[in-house]
Design an enzyme around this catalytic site. Structure first.
Site, PDB file in Angstrom:
ATOM      1  N   ASP A  16       0.818  -1.217   0.000  1.00 50.34           N
ATOM      2  CA  ASP A  16       0.000   0.000   0.000  1.00 50.34           C
ATOM      3  C   ASP A  16       0.858   1.278   0.000  1.00 50.34           C
ATOM      4  O   ASP A  16       0.684   2.160   0.853  1.00 50.34           O
ATOM      5  CB  ASP A  16      -0.918   0.035   1.236  1.00 50.34           C
ATOM      6  CG  ASP A  16      -1.728  -1.234   1.421  1.00 50.34           C
ATOM      7  OD1 ASP A  16      -2.174  -1.794   0.405  1.00 50.34           O
ATOM      8  OD2 ASP A  16      -1.920  -1.657   2.573  1.00 50.34           O
ATOM      9  N   GLU A 225     -11.372   0.205  -3.634  1.00 53.90           N
ATOM     10  CA  GLU A 225     -10.537   0.701  -2.528  1.00 53.90           C
ATOM     11  C   GLU A 225      -9.316   1.420  -3.104  1.00 53.90           C
ATOM     12  O   GLU A 225      -9.195   1.608  -4.312  1.00 53.90           O
ATOM     13  CB  GLU A 225     -10.095  -0.446  -1.609  1.00 53.90           C
ATOM     14  CG  GLU A 225      -9.233  -1.490  -2.296  1.00 53.90           C
ATOM     15  CD  GLU A 225      -8.891  -2.676  -1.397  1.00 53.90           C
ATOM     16  OE1 GLU A 225      -9.326  -2.752  -0.243  1.00 53.90           O
ATOM     17  OE2 GLU A 225      -8.159  -3.561  -1.892  1.00 53.90           O
TER      18      GLU A 225
END
Ligand code: FUB
Length: 324
Positions: A16, A225
């Site tokens: 991420d 997301e």
């Protein structure tokens, strides 16, 4: 070795990646994946992270410095578990780390932490940001100094609990695509203190080429997301992961709060279930930071971060640079 074949670091697993240029260096703010016996499930319990490290590079693809632990879970009073994908911003000489985590009731909220240096350490506020929910915060400070926080993620990230705008705990395990428009990512303006919202959380509209909201059944294009915002030649590029179809895609708008029109795919599926990225300009070149599971040979919750150069064509569309 081409930069995209090489994980930035291989001494720990990270994912991420949120990349920014601070003080002339590239800083990367990732999740810190760790080994666990928790079995994979659709709510992401296997992503059982407990702290954050910050990394920096003086040159793109050059040696990466691990600055060590910048914030850990036991120092955040409101958190029970799972400190997931973070981001960072700077304003007025301070640095801010934004992070999602489950509170003591198991609900994902977004916290803010402040420090004096890009690499931390960061001190977390005692409570999550009032009005925040779900996961994957991405901070964006516009040229006029206004700052925004983008967020949201479906299934494990619980965005489906806010479909009506009001929290619905019974929707936690709702994974079915409904008819009609897809769930929309969220954004709020950050107040001058950078640790609270200035005004209401808004939905960000993502439209198709006909100006219609992307449909919930359109899994190749709908938001799932991993929100990210960057600006190129005065246009606002909102990029995100399509989640269960594993694409990184983007949409373009004229304002930081949209609406955005779907513009294309940046990255095809990588090894591993999740896809999450950031886009940053550094020394007149553009880079995509993303993760895959190649270092762990395909273990979904043990990811590593890579980077690739991006180019824009004359119409402003994004492409992976042919020569990396
Ligand atoms: O790292 C945990 C979660 O996996 C992130 O919040 C999502 O974006 C996905 O990458």
């Amino acid at each position: 070795m081409p930069i995209h074949d090489k994980p930035l670091v291989d001494h720990i697993y990270i994912a991420d990646p949120s990349a920014h240029v601070f003080e002339g260096k590239l800083y990367v703010y990732p999740s810190h994946d760790r080994e666990t016996d928790i079995q994979d499930n659709d709510f992401g319990d296997q992503y059982d992270m407990a702290d954050y490290h910050v990394f920096s590079m003086e040159t793109a693809g050059g040696p990466t410095t691990d600055h060590g632990i910048a914030l850990k879970m036991e120092d955040i009073p409101w958190v029970s578990k799972q400190v997931w994908a973070p981001d960072a911003a700077t304003k007025n000489g301070k640095y801010y780390l934004y992070f999602p985590a489950r509170d003591k009731e198991g609900v994902f909220r977004i916290g803010a932490a402040v420090g004096d240096r890009p690499e931390g350490p960061f001190t977390a506020d005692p409570e999550p940001i009032a009005g925040s929910y779900s996961i994957d915060p991405a901070a964006f400070v516009d040229d006029d100094g206004e700052a925004y926080l983008y967020f949201g993620g479906i299934w494990g990230g619980q965005l489906q609990c806010y479909g009506s705008g009001i929290f619905d705990k019974d929707a936690f395990s709702n994974m079915e695509a409904k008819d009609g428009p897809a769930l929309l990512p969220r954004a709020a303006k950050l107040a001058e203190d950078m640790r609270s919202f200035d005004g209401k959380v808004q939905e960000l509209e993502i439209l198709d080429e006909a100006g219609k909201l992307i449909d919930s059944g359109d899994h190749d294009r709908r938001f799932f997301e991993a929100a990210w915002m960057h600006k190129y030649k005065g246009k606002y590029y909102f990029s995100y992961s399509t989640g269960d179809t594993h694409y990184l895609v983007y949409a373009i708008g004229d304002s930081p709060l949209g609406p955005f029109t779907y513009a294309g795919r940046i990255l095809e599926p990588v090894l591993g279930w999740t896809t999450h990225h950031s886009i940053v300009e550094f020394k007149d070149k553009w880079y995509l930071f993303y993760h895959d599971c190649s270092l762990s040979k395909g273990t979904n919750h043990l990811r590593s971060v890579k980077m690739r150069e991006l180019v824009y064509d004359e119409s402003g569309k994004i492409h992976l640079a042919e020569k990396q």
